[in-house]
Write an enzyme that holds these catalytic residues in place. Structure first.
Site, PDB file in Angstrom:
ATOM      1  CB  CYS A  39      -1.852   1.754  -5.540  1.00  0.00           C
ATOM      2  SG  CYS A  39      -2.007   0.187  -4.682  1.00  0.00           S
ATOM      3  CB  CYS A  89      -4.135   1.120  -2.910  1.00  0.00           C
ATOM      4  SG  CYS A  89      -2.364   0.957  -2.660  1.00  0.00           S
ATOM      5  CB  CYS A 142      -0.999  -0.002   1.148  1.00  0.00           C
ATOM      6  SG  CYS A 142      -0.304   0.154   2.788  1.00  0.00           S
TER       7      CYS A 142
END
Length: 146
Positions: A91, A84, A10
């Site tokens: 991302c 994400c 992430c």
């Protein structure tokens, strides 16, 4: 047979990917090697630490890591999972021959409201991540050569 290597990604490696890594360690056992990283590593989110402690998992000692650091170390993974939210512009990706998965979850850092409202929303994110990890583990245990 080697452990199935999984990287969770992430943006900041401060909440969602840390929770996913911890849940894979819990539910996958030794059949899996779980790591997590982010594009711009930041401090762990206190809400994530708190809601994980509520389910008996302590991530307070975890360190946010850079996806670039893992790549430069030559790390290889069987599966790369981005966590994400939909439309989150930053991302990260991880190059290489891997199976890619995208599990969109909201970032606890972006939640609004008072602390109890943000905790409630973070618990929902935590529970959704755990459910996806359990599904992932079950699907790979049922698939030969996964």
């Amino acid at each position: 047979m080697h452990a199935i290597r999984v990287l969770f990604l992430c943006v900041h490696n401060s909440a969602r990917s840390q929770m996913a890594e911890a849940f894979l360690r819990k539910h996958g056992g030794q059949a899996f090697l779980a790591e997590s990283a982010g594009l711009e590593p930041g401090p762990l989110n206190p809400l994530a630490i708190k809601v994980m402690q509520e389910v008996g998992i302590d991530i307070s000692g975890a360190t946010a890591r850079s996806v670039f650091e893992l790549f430069s170390q030559g790390r290889m993974y069987d599966h790369v999972v981005t966590v994400c939210a939909e439309g989150e512009a930053q991302c990260p990706l991880f190059p290489g021959v891997v199976r890619r998965h995208h599990w969109p979850f909201d970032d606890p850092a972006g939640l609004v409201g008072d602390e109890e409202q943000r905790l409630r929303a973070t618990r929902m994110i935590r529970d959704a991540i755990e459910a996806r990890v359990k599904e992932f583990v079950a699907s790979l245990r049922d698939t030969p050569g996964a």
